[in-house]
Design an enzyme around this catalytic site. Sequence first.
Site, PDB file in Angstrom:
ATOM      1  N   SER A   1      -8.643   6.013   7.198  1.00 16.10           N
ATOM      2  CA  SER A   1      -7.338   6.140   6.557  1.00 16.10           C
ATOM      3  C   SER A   1      -7.456   6.404   5.056  1.00 16.10           C
ATOM      4  O   SER A   1      -6.559   6.058   4.289  1.00 16.10           O
ATOM      5  CB  SER A   1      -6.513   4.871   6.803  1.00 16.10           C
ATOM      6  OG  SER A   1      -7.232   3.720   6.392  1.00 16.10           O
TER       7      SER A   1
ATOM      8  N   ASP B   1      -1.076   1.315  -4.611  1.00 12.43           N
ATOM      9  CA  ASP B   1      -1.975   0.268  -5.104  1.00 12.43           C
ATOM     10  C   ASP B   1      -3.389   0.787  -5.347  1.00 12.43           C
ATOM     11  O   ASP B   1      -4.290   0.022  -5.665  1.00 12.43           O
ATOM     12  CB  ASP B   1      -2.000  -0.935  -4.157  1.00 12.43           C
ATOM     13  CG  ASP B   1      -2.788  -0.685  -2.889  1.00 12.43           C
ATOM     14  OD1 ASP B   1      -2.649   0.407  -2.321  1.00 12.43           O
ATOM     15  OD2 ASP B   1      -3.517  -1.589  -2.447  1.00 12.43           O
TER      16      ASP B   1
ATOM     17  N   ASP C   1      -2.439   6.306  -3.511  1.00 14.36           N
ATOM     18  CA  ASP C   1      -1.261   5.580  -3.055  1.00 14.36           C
ATOM     19  C   ASP C   1      -0.865   4.542  -4.102  1.00 14.36           C
ATOM     20  O   ASP C   1      -1.550   4.381  -5.115  1.00 14.36           O
ATOM     21  CB  ASP C   1      -1.532   4.947  -1.688  1.00 14.36           C
ATOM     22  CG  ASP C   1      -2.608   3.885  -1.730  1.00 14.36           C
ATOM     23  OD1 ASP C   1      -3.483   3.947  -2.613  1.00 14.36           O
ATOM     24  OD2 ASP C   1      -2.589   2.977  -0.881  1.00 14.36           O
TER      25      ASP C   1
ATOM     26  N   ASP D   1      -5.781   1.958  -3.480  1.00 17.51           N
ATOM     27  CA  ASP D   1      -6.929   1.695  -2.617  1.00 17.51           C
ATOM     28  C   ASP D   1      -7.206   2.880  -1.693  1.00 17.51           C
ATOM     29  O   ASP D   1      -8.118   2.823  -0.879  1.00 17.51           O
ATOM     30  CB  ASP D   1      -6.754   0.390  -1.833  1.00 17.51           C
ATOM     31  CG  ASP D   1      -5.686   0.451  -0.753  1.00 17.51           C
ATOM     32  OD1 ASP D   1      -4.889   1.418  -0.737  1.00 17.51           O
ATOM     33  OD2 ASP D   1      -5.629  -0.478   0.070  1.00 17.51           O
ATOM     34  N   ARG D   2      -6.433   3.966  -1.837  1.00 14.29           N
ATOM     35  CA  ARG D   2      -6.665   5.167  -1.044  1.00 14.29           C
ATOM     36  C   ARG D   2      -6.821   6.375  -1.969  1.00 14.29           C
ATOM     37  O   ARG D   2      -6.377   6.358  -3.115  1.00 14.29           O
ATOM     38  CB  ARG D   2      -5.512   5.417  -0.080  1.00 14.29           C
ATOM     39  CG  ARG D   2      -5.385   4.358   1.000  1.00 14.29           C
ATOM     40  CD  ARG D   2      -4.368   4.771   2.040  1.00 14.29           C
ATOM     41  NE  ARG D   2      -4.218   3.763   3.089  1.00 14.29           N
ATOM     42  CZ  ARG D   2      -3.737   4.024   4.293  1.00 14.29           C
ATOM     43  NH1 ARG D   2      -3.361   5.245   4.611  1.00 14.29           N
ATOM     44  NH2 ARG D   2      -3.634   3.062   5.192  1.00 14.29           N
TER      45      ARG D   2
ATOM     46  N   GLU E   1     -13.096   3.895   5.493  1.00 13.82           N
ATOM     47  CA  GLU E   1     -12.141   3.854   6.591  1.00 13.82           C
ATOM     48  C   GLU E   1     -11.544   5.238   6.809  1.00 13.82           C
ATOM     49  O   GLU E   1     -11.360   6.003   5.854  1.00 13.82           O
ATOM     50  CB  GLU E   1     -11.014   2.859   6.298  1.00 13.82           C
ATOM     51  CG  GLU E   1     -11.459   1.416   6.240  1.00 13.82           C
ATOM     52  CD  GLU E   1     -10.288   0.454   6.107  1.00 13.82           C
ATOM     53  OE1 GLU E   1     -10.349  -0.614   6.715  1.00 13.82           O
ATOM     54  OE2 GLU E   1      -9.320   0.787   5.394  1.00 13.82           O
TER      55      GLU E   1
ATOM     56  N   LYS F   1      -1.464  -9.628  -0.343  1.00 14.07           N
ATOM     57  CA  LYS F   1      -2.745  -9.935   0.285  1.00 14.07           C
ATOM     58  C   LYS F   1      -3.582 -10.805  -0.648  1.00 14.07           C
ATOM     59  O   LYS F   1      -3.484 -10.712  -1.881  1.00 14.07           O
ATOM     60  CB  LYS F   1      -3.506  -8.677   0.691  1.00 14.07           C
ATOM     61  CG  LYS F   1      -3.967  -7.785  -0.439  1.00 14.07           C
ATOM     62  CD  LYS F   1      -4.781  -6.620   0.130  1.00 14.07           C
ATOM     63  CE  LYS F   1      -5.266  -5.693  -0.968  1.00 14.07           C
ATOM     64  NZ  LYS F   1      -6.128  -4.611  -0.444  1.00 14.07           N
TER      65      LYS F   1
ATOM     66  N   SER G   1       0.830  -1.195   0.000  1.00 16.77           N
ATOM     67  CA  SER G   1       0.000   0.000   0.000  1.00 16.77           C
ATOM     68  C   SER G   1       0.873   1.259   0.000  1.00 16.77           C
ATOM     69  O   SER G   1       1.750   1.399  -0.841  1.00 16.77           O
ATOM     70  CB  SER G   1      -0.966  -0.027   1.189  1.00 16.77           C
ATOM     71  OG  SER G   1      -1.927   0.997   1.083  1.00 16.77           O
ATOM     72  N   HIS G   2       0.668   2.156   0.966  1.00 18.31           N
ATOM     73  CA  HIS G   2       1.374   3.437   0.990  1.00 18.31           C
ATOM     74  C   HIS G   2       2.706   3.361   1.729  1.00 18.31           C
ATOM     75  O   HIS G   2       3.385   4.379   1.872  1.00 18.31           O
ATOM     76  CB  HIS G   2       0.496   4.492   1.666  1.00 18.31           C
ATOM     77  CG  HIS G   2       0.242   4.190   3.119  1.00 18.31           C
ATOM     78  ND1 HIS G   2      -0.514   3.116   3.522  1.00 18.31           N
ATOM     79  CD2 HIS G   2       0.664   4.798   4.250  1.00 18.31           C
ATOM     80  CE1 HIS G   2      -0.563   3.090   4.847  1.00 18.31           C
ATOM     81  NE2 HIS G   2       0.144   4.095   5.312  1.00 18.31           N
TER      82      HIS G   2
END
Length: 547
Positions: A394, A307, A305, A309-310, A392, A157, A147-148
């Site tokens: 985050s 990947d 980020d 996902d943010r 989330e 994952k 991730s980040h």
Amino acid sequence: MAIHPLAGQLAPHDSLVNLPELLTSYYLKKPNVEHNAEERVSFGTSGHRGSALSVSFNENHILAISQAIAEYRLSQNITGPLYVGKDTHALSEAAFQTVLSVLTANGVRVRVQLNGGFTPTPVISHAILTHNQTQSDTSDGLVITPSHNPPEDGGIKYNSSKGGPADKEITDWVAKRANDLLLANLVDVKTFSQEEVNASGLIEEFDYISHYVNDLENVIDMEVIAKANIRIGVDPMGGSGIHYWKPIAERYGLDITVVNTEVDPTFRFVPVDKDGRIRMDCSSPYSMSGLLKLKDDFDIAVGNDPDYDRHGIVCAQSGLMNPNAYLGVAIEYLSQHRSLWSKDIQFGKTLVSSGMIDRVIKGVNATLCEVPVGFKWYVEGMYEGAMAFGGEESAGASFLRKDGKVWTTDKDGFILALLAAEILAVTGKDPHSLYMEQVEKYGKPFYKRIDVAATPAQKAILGALDTKNVTQTELAGETITSVLTHAPGNGAAIGGLKVSTENGWFAARPSGTENVYKIYLESFISEQHLAELEEEAKSLVSSVLNA
């Protein structure tokens, strides 16, 4: 924590990760899982993460994890292709090759990005779900990403056949099997050479980009964004979605400018975070300082980020939005502009997300579902179409298609970024302006997260607390209204506790990777009240841990 003097600036050359050392460590350093717990396979809320330099993410780990996943698929009769994605971290490419070696040796069909390249987390989730809705066999996925996290880190994952992060029962099984394989010196791990992988016929190229981009109009109103001529600036932060924005712009006629097209596994072009480390965190004003300097050039600017996902949302007048603030705005907007969604559908938040979200959901007469930390808690609800939105604190979230059916069951930075442009196009107001309207209506929240040093034994105590361990009746001058060790939305254990009053709350939970526990705090009164909450929260947790 004091802000590092280099925060928001580019890192000095001598502080960049040494890529030859990192990659050599991946292959040569071997984990001692029998005597060192930190070198074992361990799945947190987002898979197994670590660094080759600290012997926590090395070839042996990935060999064992890949073999365990191949065996798990066999035990569950999962016979469809395994969709595999990787991000732009240096260790992701190394781990990707290890994964292919093991999976093909186990007879697993693997779908990878057409012509090589990178694949974002939400794209893998989307591919799994669309496959399983239309094909007779069942598929699942692997995403190779930390991730980040900083450039020296790696991560992997497993996404289940429901598209999202595998639940704890699955990851516990995979972790145990992987550690057993490591203890047995990997004798049961099957591998192919590069030549055997290429000759296996099991590697299937898949056009992830077109498959995902062509479907976006079913989750975002792309037409209204185009008609409003919203100027969108994008900083991919050197991440896996970098090659998606041009096809998105061309397919839907959007005005999108990618402000940085560099991909470099040192991430030397990302300004350092508040602690002086490079961290591709699109919710950090320091890491996002490059895009923030350009905010006046665009109506909406976004960052993601590695990947994807943010999401980080930058408004022209106000700058980078607080992740909690944007979640509340997104929920209110979606509840009013998705007419095909069921009226009794749930909106999800984690226990450590802002109480503003609770007030917004109540204000639009919707149903709140509060869950523990980790996007895996949303998978079932979103998969079934019972959960409209999962978010989330985050800066990660996803939501349903316009027709109320599942889009992804993993966090999707693309659609949250594009939603900001849709919000502006439809309402004429940017998300920050709408958030200020919420503050006027529901009150101003003061939110903070801190880390407190804790021993492994103390972390274990905190993770196993019962409500009876808290005997206090007041917190920061207000009567305690609830003490939670299980989430009210699904009854799952928090792995810590949350204590609330009418105008404030704190939550404490142990870190899965460091010898600290995290305290989340929020006051709807003042900064001074937040400081009182912090002091009393630390005291309360300390009294419980040292009882």
